[in-house]
Design a protein around this motif. Structure first.
Motif, PDB file in Angstrom:
ATOM      1  N   ILE A 164       3.771   5.637  -5.710  1.00  0.00           N
ATOM      2  CA  ILE A 164       3.750   5.582  -7.175  1.00  0.00           C
ATOM      3  C   ILE A 164       2.716   6.549  -7.750  1.00  0.00           C
ATOM      4  O   ILE A 164       2.978   7.240  -8.746  1.00  0.00           O
ATOM      5  CB  ILE A 164       3.469   4.133  -7.654  1.00  0.00           C
ATOM      6  CG1 ILE A 164       4.704   3.261  -7.430  1.00  0.00           C
ATOM      7  CG2 ILE A 164       3.064   4.114  -9.131  1.00  0.00           C
ATOM      8  CD1 ILE A 164       4.458   1.780  -7.631  1.00  0.00           C
ATOM      9  N   VAL A 165       1.531   6.622  -7.117  1.00  0.00           N
ATOM     10  CA  VAL A 165       0.468   7.485  -7.652  1.00  0.00           C
ATOM     11  C   VAL A 165       0.463   8.870  -7.000  1.00  0.00           C
ATOM     12  O   VAL A 165      -0.415   9.691  -7.285  1.00  0.00           O
ATOM     13  CB  VAL A 165      -0.920   6.824  -7.510  1.00  0.00           C
ATOM     14  CG1 VAL A 165      -0.977   5.529  -8.294  1.00  0.00           C
ATOM     15  CG2 VAL A 165      -1.281   6.596  -6.047  1.00  0.00           C
ATOM     16  N   GLY A 166       1.445   9.132  -6.143  1.00  0.00           N
ATOM     17  CA  GLY A 166       1.596  10.466  -5.561  1.00  0.00           C
ATOM     18  C   GLY A 166       0.515  10.861  -4.574  1.00  0.00           C
ATOM     19  O   GLY A 166       0.109  12.029  -4.525  1.00  0.00           O
ATOM     20  N   VAL A 184       0.839  -1.200   0.000  1.00  0.00           N
ATOM     21  CA  VAL A 184       0.000   0.000   0.000  1.00  0.00           C
ATOM     22  C   VAL A 184       0.872   1.248   0.000  1.00  0.00           C
ATOM     23  O   VAL A 184       0.620   2.208  -0.742  1.00  0.00           O
ATOM     24  CB  VAL A 184      -0.958  -0.005   1.209  1.00  0.00           C
ATOM     25  CG1 VAL A 184      -1.647   1.354   1.348  1.00  0.00           C
ATOM     26  CG2 VAL A 184      -2.002  -1.104   1.069  1.00  0.00           C
ATOM     27  N   ALA A 185       1.929   1.238   0.830  1.00  0.00           N
ATOM     28  CA  ALA A 185       2.839   2.389   0.879  1.00  0.00           C
ATOM     29  C   ALA A 185       3.511   2.604  -0.472  1.00  0.00           C
ATOM     30  O   ALA A 185       3.661   3.752  -0.931  1.00  0.00           O
ATOM     31  CB  ALA A 185       3.891   2.177   1.964  1.00  0.00           C
ATOM     32  N   ASP A 186       3.911   1.526  -1.116  1.00  0.00           N
ATOM     33  CA  ASP A 186       4.552   1.626  -2.436  1.00  0.00           C
ATOM     34  C   ASP A 186       3.593   2.224  -3.461  1.00  0.00           C
ATOM     35  O   ASP A 186       3.973   3.092  -4.254  1.00  0.00           O
ATOM     36  CB  ASP A 186       5.013   0.249  -2.910  1.00  0.00           C
ATOM     37  CG  ASP A 186       6.194  -0.286  -2.110  1.00  0.00           C
ATOM     38  OD1 ASP A 186       6.842   0.514  -1.396  1.00  0.00           O
ATOM     39  OD2 ASP A 186       6.459  -1.505  -2.190  1.00  0.00           O
ATOM     40  N   ALA A 213      -3.281   9.430   2.586  1.00  0.00           N
ATOM     41  CA  ALA A 213      -3.512   8.009   2.871  1.00  0.00           C
ATOM     42  C   ALA A 213      -4.670   7.775   3.834  1.00  0.00           C
ATOM     43  O   ALA A 213      -5.406   6.784   3.721  1.00  0.00           O
ATOM     44  CB  ALA A 213      -2.239   7.369   3.417  1.00  0.00           C
ATOM     45  N   ASN A 214      -4.857   8.694   4.787  1.00  0.00           N
ATOM     46  CA  ASN A 214      -5.886   8.493   5.822  1.00  0.00           C
ATOM     47  C   ASN A 214      -7.176   9.257   5.546  1.00  0.00           C
ATOM     48  O   ASN A 214      -8.070   9.295   6.398  1.00  0.00           O
ATOM     49  CB  ASN A 214      -5.329   8.888   7.192  1.00  0.00           C
ATOM     50  CG  ASN A 214      -4.167   7.985   7.605  1.00  0.00           C
ATOM     51  OD1 ASN A 214      -4.244   6.761   7.453  1.00  0.00           O
ATOM     52  ND2 ASN A 214      -3.100   8.572   8.119  1.00  0.00           N
TER      53      ASN A 214
END
Length: 362
Positions: free
Chosen positions: A123-125, A117-119, A130-131
């Motif tokens: 990748i999609v900026g 998920v972090a990767d 995230a939250n």
């Protein structure tokens, strides 16, 4: 390059109504393909057949050389290792961005899932959101979340169904280029479905122009524009008009714009019968084929103009009443009703046998 996806004469129907008819194409690993066509041509149905949402009544679909669909068999969608980005993104409103992206990773160990998920966020900026929840994001951000969620489980193939249609034009153009870069950097094989030529040209390596459940031509954007396989493709791709002409000799055609001796390209005819002296033909004239020349004896009247920044697209009426288009530098600001000098300047021309033909809405 190995073939990842193969559609072999696939057929699909609702009852007695045929939707897809003997459609075939191959897509190589790492290649981005596109199904392009007007509404109702069957392009989304093809995508749904590939995904396993629709059954076939004939032909077959192979992924990595393995049959996943045929007339009496359909591998369930969840077993096809295919990711899909839907037109409306289909994000889960009660889940955060990170949770949405990790939704398809429930079989992975927690540490692997967290890292993946972090990767994908990187990748999609979208690491900084995230939250957040989908309703807190812009349309472009939601689209990136949908892309990241589809890519997270390492699919063999990614399907994108009109992914930019809910975005405004400027954002659509920027994101289409960004998504192509992401897919290419990750070596993802993908198929885009769209009715928008600009999207198709920006994203895809190879494009299939569809009409009434069939692919009219599966080719590069350059060849679709400059070397169309038939009259439908020539009319659908880009802008242009068909100007009548008469064959003087093979490769020599007389038109209102003068005698054309450039290389005449045609694939709609399998022989040279079209070019027998005296035959009537139609030549496709693109806006970039017509050049403004104030010294030219050939004159046309400006009937309409559309400002496009560096250029203006002029609609011009010839002496016969025939209409042509021309892209002219906006330094020359001609007025409606003005008569201007023009000349034909084309590297090659596309010729077709004269026929009764109704233009298809793009």
């Amino acid at each position: 390059m190995d073939t990842l996806l193969k559609l072999d004469q696939i057929q699909h129907a609702y009852g007695k109504q045929t939707i897809i008819s003997h459609l075939s194409f191959d897509l190589k690993k790492g290649e981005i393909g596109c199904l392009l066509g007007p509404s109702g041509c069957g392009k989304t149905t093809v995508l749904r057949c590939i995904a396993g949402f629709e059954p076939l009544v004939g032909g077959g679909i192979l992924l990595n050389g393995v049959v996943v669909s045929r007339g009496n068999f359909s591998l369930p969608p969840e077993q096809r290792h295919i990711g899909m980005v839907f037109q409306d993104y289909a994000l889960f409103p009660h889940l955060t961005v990170a949770a949405n992206i990790g939704f398809g990773l429930h079989h992975s160990r927690m540490a692997e899932r967290t890292q993946r998920v972090a990767d994908m966020l990187q990748i999609v900026g979208l690491a900084e959101v995230a939250n957040k929840y989908p309703h807190e994001l812009s349309g472009g951000q939601q689209q990136r979340v949908a892309l990241a969620r589809a890519l997270a489980p390492h699919p063999d193939l990614l399907l994108l169904d009109e992914p930019f249609s809910n975005l405004d034009i400027s954002l659509r153009e920027r994101l289409s280029l960004e998504i192509r870069d992401i897919l290419k950097n990750l070596h993802i094989t993908a198929i885009l479905v769209t009715h928008d030529q600009d999207e198709a040209f920006s994203v895809a390596d190879v494009i299939g122009v569809m009409h009434q459940g069939k692919i009219m031509q599966w080719d590069t954007a350059y060849n679709l524009y400059h070397r169309p396989a038939n009259r439908f493709v020539a009319n659908f791709i880009g802008q242009g008009v068909f100007l009548p002409g008469r064959v003087l000799s093979p490769g020599k055609i007389e038109t209102e714009l003068g005698i054309l001796t450039e290389d005449i390209y045609h694939q709609c005819e399998l022989n040279d019968a079209i070019y027998h002296p005296g035959n009537e033909v139609e030549v496709l004239i693109r806006p970039d084929d017509i050049v403004y020349d104030k010294e030219s004896a050939l004159q046309a009247i400006v009937t309409h103009k559309a400002f496009r920044g560096a250029e203006i697209l002029y609609t011009l009426k010839l002496a016969s009443g025939k209409i042509i288009l021309s892209l002219i530098s906006s330094r020359y600001n001609h007025t409606i009703g003005e008569k201007i000098g023009i000349r034909l300047e084309a590297d090659h021309l596309v010729g077709f046998k004269k026929e009764n033909y109704t233009d298809i809405q793009k």
